[in-house]
Design a protein around this motif. Structure first.
Motif, PDB file in Angstrom:
ATOM      1  N   ASP A  26      35.980  32.812  50.982  1.00  0.00           N
ATOM      2  CA  ASP A  26      36.286  34.045  50.273  1.00  0.00           C
ATOM      3  C   ASP A  26      36.818  33.666  48.883  1.00  0.00           C
ATOM      4  O   ASP A  26      37.211  32.523  48.632  1.00  0.00           O
ATOM      5  N   LEU A  27      36.836  34.629  47.978  1.00  0.00           N
ATOM      6  CA  LEU A  27      37.342  34.355  46.627  1.00  0.00           C
ATOM      7  C   LEU A  27      38.761  34.860  46.421  1.00  0.00           C
ATOM      8  O   LEU A  27      39.699  34.087  46.283  1.00  0.00           O
ATOM      9  N   ASP A  36      41.522  35.637  38.151  1.00  0.00           N
ATOM     10  CA  ASP A  36      40.083  35.439  38.433  1.00  0.00           C
ATOM     11  C   ASP A  36      39.562  34.135  37.857  1.00  0.00           C
ATOM     12  O   ASP A  36      38.511  34.088  37.201  1.00  0.00           O
ATOM     13  N   THR A  37      40.279  33.035  38.096  1.00  0.00           N
ATOM     14  CA  THR A  37      39.848  31.741  37.599  1.00  0.00           C
ATOM     15  C   THR A  37      39.814  30.716  38.730  1.00  0.00           C
ATOM     16  O   THR A  37      40.574  30.821  39.706  1.00  0.00           O
ATOM     17  N   PHE A  38      38.929  29.736  38.589  1.00  0.00           N
ATOM     18  CA  PHE A  38      38.906  28.595  39.495  1.00  0.00           C
ATOM     19  C   PHE A  38      39.824  27.519  38.921  1.00  0.00           C
ATOM     20  O   PHE A  38      39.710  27.150  37.746  1.00  0.00           O
ATOM     21  N   GLY A  39      40.719  26.995  39.740  1.00  0.00           N
ATOM     22  CA  GLY A  39      41.595  25.932  39.281  1.00  0.00           C
ATOM     23  C   GLY A  39      40.830  24.650  39.004  1.00  0.00           C
ATOM     24  O   GLY A  39      39.757  24.408  39.560  1.00  0.00           O
ATOM     25  N   ALA A  40      41.388  23.800  38.157  1.00  0.00           N
ATOM     26  CA  ALA A  40      40.737  22.545  37.799  1.00  0.00           C
ATOM     27  C   ALA A  40      40.529  21.660  39.016  1.00  0.00           C
ATOM     28  O   ALA A  40      39.473  21.021  39.170  1.00  0.00           O
ATOM     29  N   PHE A  41      41.513  21.613  39.904  1.00  0.00           N
ATOM     30  CA  PHE A  41      41.376  20.791  41.106  1.00  0.00           C
ATOM     31  C   PHE A  41      40.281  21.356  42.004  1.00  0.00           C
ATOM     32  O   PHE A  41      39.469  20.595  42.558  1.00  0.00           O
ATOM     33  N   LEU A  70      31.767  34.510  36.691  1.00  0.00           N
ATOM     34  CA  LEU A  70      32.864  33.560  36.836  1.00  0.00           C
ATOM     35  C   LEU A  70      32.381  32.114  36.818  1.00  0.00           C
ATOM     36  O   LEU A  70      33.191  31.192  36.679  1.00  0.00           O
ATOM     37  N   LEU A  71      31.072  31.927  36.976  1.00  0.00           N
ATOM     38  CA  LEU A  71      30.482  30.596  36.975  1.00  0.00           C
ATOM     39  C   LEU A  71      29.968  30.273  35.573  1.00  0.00           C
ATOM     40  O   LEU A  71      29.754  31.167  34.759  1.00  0.00           O
ATOM     41  N   ASP A  72      29.759  29.004  35.304  1.00  0.00           N
ATOM     42  CA  ASP A  72      29.223  28.614  33.999  1.00  0.00           C
ATOM     43  C   ASP A  72      28.181  27.527  34.170  1.00  0.00           C
ATOM     44  O   ASP A  72      27.843  27.139  35.305  1.00  0.00           O
ATOM     45  N   SER A  73      27.678  27.027  33.069  1.00  0.00           N
ATOM     46  CA  SER A  73      26.595  26.046  33.115  1.00  0.00           C
ATOM     47  C   SER A  73      27.041  24.731  33.745  1.00  0.00           C
ATOM     48  O   SER A  73      26.198  23.928  34.165  1.00  0.00           O
ATOM     49  N   ASN A 144      38.591  40.657  36.026  1.00  0.00           N
ATOM     50  CA  ASN A 144      37.514  39.980  35.311  1.00  0.00           C
ATOM     51  C   ASN A 144      37.042  40.858  34.149  1.00  0.00           C
ATOM     52  O   ASN A 144      36.371  41.867  34.367  1.00  0.00           O
ATOM     53  N   PRO A 145      37.338  40.494  32.915  1.00  0.00           N
ATOM     54  CA  PRO A 145      36.935  41.343  31.782  1.00  0.00           C
ATOM     55  C   PRO A 145      35.428  41.408  31.586  1.00  0.00           C
ATOM     56  O   PRO A 145      34.922  42.311  30.919  1.00  0.00           O
ATOM     57  N   ASP A 146      34.701  40.458  32.172  1.00  0.00           N
ATOM     58  CA  ASP A 146      33.247  40.426  32.006  1.00  0.00           C
ATOM     59  C   ASP A 146      32.505  41.263  33.034  1.00  0.00           C
ATOM     60  O   ASP A 146      31.277  41.357  32.993  1.00  0.00           O
ATOM     61  N   PHE A 147      33.232  41.868  33.962  1.00  0.00           N
ATOM     62  CA  PHE A 147      32.604  42.763  34.935  1.00  0.00           C
ATOM     63  C   PHE A 147      33.560  43.911  35.228  1.00  0.00           C
ATOM     64  O   PHE A 147      34.490  43.778  36.021  1.00  0.00           O
TER      65      PHE A 147
END
Length: 292
Positions: A26-27, A36-41, A70-73, A144-147
């Motif tokens: 789950d998110l 709404d961010t994924f941690g670096a770890f 929320l995903l990127d390249s 999430n400002p993008d959605f």
């Protein structure tokens, strides 16, 4: 092409016979940090699991477009189960399924709720998110400002291509939503499935739509036994997914109802501490693969 299941699995994978091939999470309240961010770890662990041959599944009530934003390249290939199982998308693009509510069911849902001034009606459609009015609950539901939702008066909401309908109870009256849930289930019977993502948010999907059923379809496509899957969650919309896999793991911040529903499940740390990533790095990654 779907991945082939590893040979020789038996018993508990944590006993060294075989690791879990399919990892579903789950998110909100589980894998994502606040904001709404994924941690670096977490990102590092997901990359290493992907390179080690594990399939990663993001299983959420969110819209697919929301998750994709929320995903990127730099993100590794991941499978998506969105709208609480109404949409399934494999990382390779070979599986893309959508289970939508019938127009008659959507019309009934709107007829039952349109006049209730204490409800905000939300629709997830193929094109995005529609909301019947502005609502203060939105700031707790999506960061999430993008959605973000598009406002659409209740009388103008569409009946076609609707993946799910969900209702915000503006005064956060859970009992009122329980009464609404009972009315909808009495009127629509086995045409719908309902679930609470928050005590003040009731979601309605087509019959048999759930994260658990979607994960079974995805596992079959990937040729991975469902017992070779581990899943993580924190809310009642995760319960059948957690109960139906080889190992279901609850977050330390899991809702009390979920803990009661799965009293034997292992409980780990909180989402704010990236507990899922720490758990996976400890149990599924070889020491040489661990993040620095």
């Amino acid at each position: 092409m779907p991945a082939q299941a590893a040979i020789g699995w038996a018993g508990d994978p944590f006993q060294g016979v075989m690791m879990y091939l399919l990892i579903a999470s789950d998110l909100d309240g589980t894998l994502l940090l606040p904001g709404d961010t994924f941690g670096a770890f977490t990102k590092s662990v997901i990359h290493r699991l992907n390179r080690a041959g594990h399939h990663i599944v993001l299983a959420t009530g969110r819209h697919q477009a929301d998750v994709e934003s929320l995903l990127d390249s730099q993100s590794p290939p991941v499978h998506l189960i969105t709208a609480n199982g109404a949409r399934i998308s494999s990382a390779c693009g070979g599986l893309a399924l959508s289970a939508e509510l019938s127009t008659a069911v959507v019309q009934t849902l709107l007829e039952e709720t349109r006049a209730d001034t204490d409800l905000t009606i939300n629709l997830y459609c193929r094109s995005g998110w529609l909301m019947s009015r502005e609502d203060e609950n939105l700031k707790d539901f999506s960061q999430n400002p993008d959605f973000q939702p598009t406002l659409c008066a209740a009388e103008n909401l569409p009946l076609h291509a609707v993946q799910k309908v969900f209702f915000f109870q503006r005064s956060k009256d859970h009992d009122a939503l329980l009464r609404l849930q009972a009315r909808l289930e009495q009127r629509l019977g086995d045409q719908i499935g309902t679930v609470f993502t928050f005590p003040w948010c009731l979601e309605v999907m087509a019959r048999d739509v759930s994260k658990g059923n979607a994960l079974k379809q995805l596992a079959e496509f990937l040729n991975v036994p469902i017992q070779a899957c581990i899943a993580f969650g924190d809310a009642m919309n995760d319960v059948d997914m957690l109960a139906g896999v080889g190992k279901g793991v609850l977050m330390g911040n899991a809702h009390a109802e979920l803990r009661q529903a799965l009293p034997e499940a292992e409980i780990i740390g909180r989402y704010t501490d990236e507990a899922v990533a720490h758990y996976l790095s400890k149990h599924l990654l070889k020491s040489a693969d661990l993040p620095a």
